[in-house]
Design a protein around this motif. Structure first.
Motif, PDB file in Angstrom:
ATOM      1  N   VAL A  48       0.844  -1.205   0.000  1.00 51.54           N
ATOM      2  CA  VAL A  48       0.000   0.000   0.000  1.00 51.54           C
ATOM      3  C   VAL A  48       0.875   1.249   0.000  1.00 51.54           C
ATOM      4  N   TRP A  49       1.900   1.261   0.862  1.00 53.11           N
ATOM      5  CA  TRP A  49       2.809   2.407   0.968  1.00 53.11           C
ATOM      6  C   TRP A  49       3.536   2.649  -0.357  1.00 53.11           C
ATOM      7  N   GLU A  50       3.993   1.554  -0.974  1.00 54.83           N
ATOM      8  CA  GLU A  50       4.709   1.663  -2.257  1.00 54.83           C
ATOM      9  C   GLU A  50       3.773   2.079  -3.388  1.00 54.83           C
ATOM     10  N   GLU A  51       2.541   1.581  -3.346  1.00 58.08           N
ATOM     11  CA  GLU A  51       1.581   1.948  -4.384  1.00 58.08           C
ATOM     12  C   GLU A  51       1.297   3.444  -4.343  1.00 58.08           C
ATOM     13  N   ARG A  52       1.132   3.979  -3.123  1.00 53.14           N
ATOM     14  CA  ARG A  52       0.869   5.422  -3.015  1.00 53.14           C
ATOM     15  C   ARG A  52       2.098   6.227  -3.410  1.00 53.14           C
ATOM     16  N   ARG A  53       3.281   5.763  -2.993  1.00 52.16           N
ATOM     17  CA  ARG A  53       4.513   6.480  -3.358  1.00 52.16           C
ATOM     18  C   ARG A  53       4.697   6.524  -4.867  1.00 52.16           C
ATOM     19  N   THR A  54       4.488   5.392  -5.518  1.00 43.66           N
ATOM     20  CA  THR A  54       4.703   5.349  -6.968  1.00 43.66           C
ATOM     21  C   THR A  54       3.604   6.084  -7.732  1.00 43.66           C
ATOM     22  N   GLN A  55       2.403   6.148  -7.160  1.00 42.02           N
ATOM     23  CA  GLN A  55       1.346   6.959  -7.779  1.00 42.02           C
ATOM     24  C   GLN A  55       1.763   8.425  -7.806  1.00 42.02           C
ATOM     25  N   LEU A  56       2.244   8.908  -6.664  1.00 41.51           N
ATOM     26  CA  LEU A  56       2.701  10.296  -6.572  1.00 41.51           C
ATOM     27  C   LEU A  56       3.929  10.523  -7.438  1.00 41.51           C
ATOM     28  N   LEU A  57       4.829   9.528  -7.470  1.00 46.70           N
ATOM     29  CA  LEU A  57       6.047   9.616  -8.277  1.00 46.70           C
ATOM     30  C   LEU A  57       5.707   9.718  -9.762  1.00 46.70           C
ATOM     31  N   GLU A  58       4.791   8.870 -10.197  1.00 48.25           N
ATOM     32  CA  GLU A  58       4.394   8.861 -11.613  1.00 48.25           C
ATOM     33  C   GLU A  58       3.786  10.202 -12.026  1.00 48.25           C
ATOM     34  N   LYS A  59       2.968  10.770 -11.160  1.00 49.01           N
ATOM     35  CA  LYS A  59       2.328  12.054 -11.465  1.00 49.01           C
ATOM     36  C   LYS A  59       3.364  13.161 -11.591  1.00 49.01           C
ATOM     37  N   LEU A  60       4.327  13.189 -10.662  1.00 53.84           N
ATOM     38  CA  LEU A  60       5.364  14.223 -10.694  1.00 53.84           C
ATOM     39  C   LEU A  60       6.283  14.043 -11.893  1.00 53.84           C
ATOM     40  N   CYS A  61       6.664  12.803 -12.156  1.00 50.37           N
ATOM     41  CA  CYS A  61       7.544  12.537 -13.295  1.00 50.37           C
ATOM     42  C   CYS A  61       6.867  12.909 -14.616  1.00 50.37           C
ATOM     43  N   GLY A  62       5.541  12.747 -14.668  1.00 44.48           N
ATOM     44  CA  GLY A  62       4.804  13.139 -15.869  1.00 44.48           C
ATOM     45  C   GLY A  62       4.915  14.635 -16.112  1.00 44.48           C
ATOM     46  N   LYS A  63       4.853  15.411 -15.038  1.00 44.29           N
ATOM     47  CA  LYS A  63       4.972  16.865 -15.179  1.00 44.29           C
ATOM     48  C   LYS A  63       6.385  17.259 -15.573  1.00 44.29           C
ATOM     49  N   VAL A  64       7.370  16.568 -15.009  1.00 43.83           N
ATOM     50  CA  VAL A  64       8.767  16.841 -15.361  1.00 43.83           C
ATOM     51  C   VAL A  64       9.011  16.511 -16.830  1.00 43.83           C
ATOM     52  N   ARG A  65       8.469  15.382 -17.274  1.00 46.20           N
ATOM     53  CA  ARG A  65       8.630  14.970 -18.664  1.00 46.20           C
ATOM     54  C   ARG A  65       7.985  15.967 -19.619  1.00 46.20           C
ATOM     55  N   ALA A  66       6.785  16.443 -19.259  1.00 39.34           N
ATOM     56  CA  ALA A  66       6.091  17.411 -20.103  1.00 39.34           C
ATOM     57  C   ALA A  66       6.880  18.715 -20.191  1.00 39.34           C
ATOM     58  N   LEU A  67       7.465  19.132 -19.067  1.00 42.05           N
ATOM     59  CA  LEU A  67       8.266  20.360 -19.061  1.00 42.05           C
ATOM     60  C   LEU A  67       9.504  20.199 -19.929  1.00 42.05           C
ATOM     61  N   SER A  68      10.158  19.048 -19.825  1.00 38.70           N
ATOM     62  CA  SER A  68      11.363  18.792 -20.622  1.00 38.70           C
ATOM     63  C   SER A  68      11.050  18.792 -22.115  1.00 38.70           C
ATOM     64  N   GLU A  69       9.934  18.177 -22.474  1.00 34.10           N
ATOM     65  CA  GLU A  69       9.548  18.115 -23.885  1.00 34.10           C
ATOM     66  C   GLU A  69       9.226  19.510 -24.420  1.00 34.10           C
ATOM     67  N   SER A  70       8.548  20.320 -23.600  1.00 31.46           N
ATOM     68  CA  SER A  70       8.217  21.693 -24.006  1.00 31.46           C
ATOM     69  C   SER A  70       9.488  22.509 -24.178  1.00 31.46           C
ATOM     70  N   PHE A  71      10.447  22.290 -23.280  1.00 27.90           N
ATOM     71  CA  PHE A  71      11.705  23.035 -23.363  1.00 27.90           C
ATOM     72  C   PHE A  71      12.481  22.649 -24.622  1.00 27.90           C
ATOM     73  N   GLU A  72      12.529  21.360 -24.939  1.00 27.25           N
ATOM     74  CA  GLU A  72      13.229  20.912 -26.142  1.00 27.25           C
ATOM     75  C   GLU A  72      12.588  21.504 -27.390  1.00 27.25           C
ATOM     76  N   GLU A  73      11.262  21.580 -27.385  1.00 26.38           N
ATOM     77  CA  GLU A  73      10.559  22.177 -28.521  1.00 26.38           C
ATOM     78  C   GLU A  73      10.891  23.663 -28.634  1.00 26.38           C
ATOM     79  N   LEU A  74      10.992  24.335 -27.498  1.00 27.28           N
ATOM     80  CA  LEU A  74      11.353  25.757 -27.497  1.00 27.28           C
ATOM     81  C   LEU A  74      12.741  25.957 -28.078  1.00 27.28           C
ATOM     82  N   LYS A  75      13.695  25.126 -27.679  1.00 27.06           N
ATOM     83  CA  LYS A  75      15.068  25.264 -28.191  1.00 27.06           C
ATOM     84  C   LYS A  75      15.119  25.052 -29.698  1.00 27.06           C
TER      85      LYS A  75
END
Length: 333
Positions: A48-75
């Motif tokens: 349960v603890w790991e499931e919640r941690r990875t749920q939060l991790l996945e959500k944050l990593c998704g935002k980081v990935r989206a930011l990185s992709e937007s930045f690469e497009e800007l460059k």
């Protein structure tokens, strides 16, 4: 004290999700305070603890990935844009997934340790027991559900095995779970199941309230007052009531205001609460006095540095009445 008092509590993923991404749900925080004071043992299975941690991790990593992709497009596009030719190419410093993953494990471990949450590891035989339940279609698996869909309940079967082991060691174990199949399975072995944090808090507080009420009734029954004395006492009490009414009246609105501020802000620090109230011209000592009365009455909880509401319905109503005032104060800060 009642033999039904909750002293051991198992929390499932379905309810841990309700605590929010920052675990800041006011009722959940109150359970954590009880845990830190040693009045309640909270168990959360490792899965349960790991499931919640990875749920939060996945959500944050998704935002980081989206930011990185937007930045690469800007460059890429900036090299073709006349307006920025000759400028130093932009740079972006951002966490990678490995860094976030390592940090998330430490944060979750520290949070569990700070709040004395017991993370129950997987036992050596849990895998065999869980798979046996799956193949035999035993709870929490539902024989009326197609085999392919039953596989979704495999994580629940691991949690159920943890519940079985804990119940053997703690006969008074209760659980927080609103997942239908798992909830039914847990109840089938004699564990009381609650769906909301508030229900657990109410059950914990009930024996204390009953005990106070019983003592009050017993005191009334044992005190014998002559008729004439009762009459004199009634007159005296009436005079006293009138004398104190004026004092009560000036604090009544302040009681509501403070409860509303605590309800609206969620878990305000003491400094935050008294600073806001002082901006309304309310002396800090007066505010502290009224707040302490609310703590003694059991309406709010003093955690040491923060205040939490212990009566969500009342605090929500009070918060509605002071919301415009609080918004204006926060905007002025």
């Amino acid at each position: 004290m009642s033999d039904k008092t909750i002293t051991h509590l198992l929390i499932d993923t379905s309810c841990l999700w309700d605590a929010g991404s920052d675990f800041n749900h006011s009722d959940f925080r109150m359970l954590l305070e009880l845990s830190k004071r040693g009045e309640l043992k909270i168990f959360i299975p490792h899965i349960v603890w790991e499931e919640r941690r990875t749920q939060l991790l996945e959500k944050l990593c998704g935002k980081v990935r989206a930011l990185s992709e937007s930045f690469e497009e800007l460059k890429t596009r900036s090299s073709e844009n006349l307006l920025v030719k000759g400028l130093i190419p932009p740079t972006l410093t951002i966490w990678n997934k490995a860094e976030i993953d390592a940090k998330s494990k430490k944060v979750m471990a520290d949070f569990a340790a700070e709040n004395k949450i017991i993370i129950v590891p997987l036992a050596h035989d849990h895998a065999d027991r869980a798979w046996e339940r799956y193949f035999n279609v035993e709870p929490p698996f539902n024989p009326a559900v197609e085999r392919e869909k039953r596989r979704r309940d495999i994580p629940d079967s691991w949690i159920f095995e943890v519940a079985i082991d804990l119940h053997r060691r703690h006969s008074g174990l209760s659980a927080l779970c609103h997942d239908g199949g798992l909830s039914d399975a847990i109840q089938s072995i004699g564990i009381r199941v609650f769906k909301e944090f508030r229900q657990v808090l109410t059950e914990i507080e009930k024996p204390v309230i009953d005990e106070v009420a019983a003592k009050a009734i017993a005191t009334q029954d044992t005190v014998s007052v002559p008729i004439q004395e009762k009459s004199t006492t009634a007159i005296s009490e009436s005079a006293l009531e009138l004398a104190l009414e004026k004092a009560r009246r000036q604090f009544k609105d302040l009681d509501t205001k403070i409860l509303g501020y605590v309800g609206y802000l969620g878990t305000p620090s003491k400094d935050q609460l008294f600073t806001l109230l002082s901006k309304l011209g309310i002396p800090v000592e007066t505010a502290k006095n009224v707040t302490e009365r609310l703590v003694i009455a059991g309406i709010i909880m003093d955690t040491g540095n923060h205040y939490l509401s212990r009566n969500k319905e009342a605090s929500d109503l009070a918060a509605t009445s002071v919301e415009p005032e609080i918004i204006q104060l926060l905007e002025e800060m």
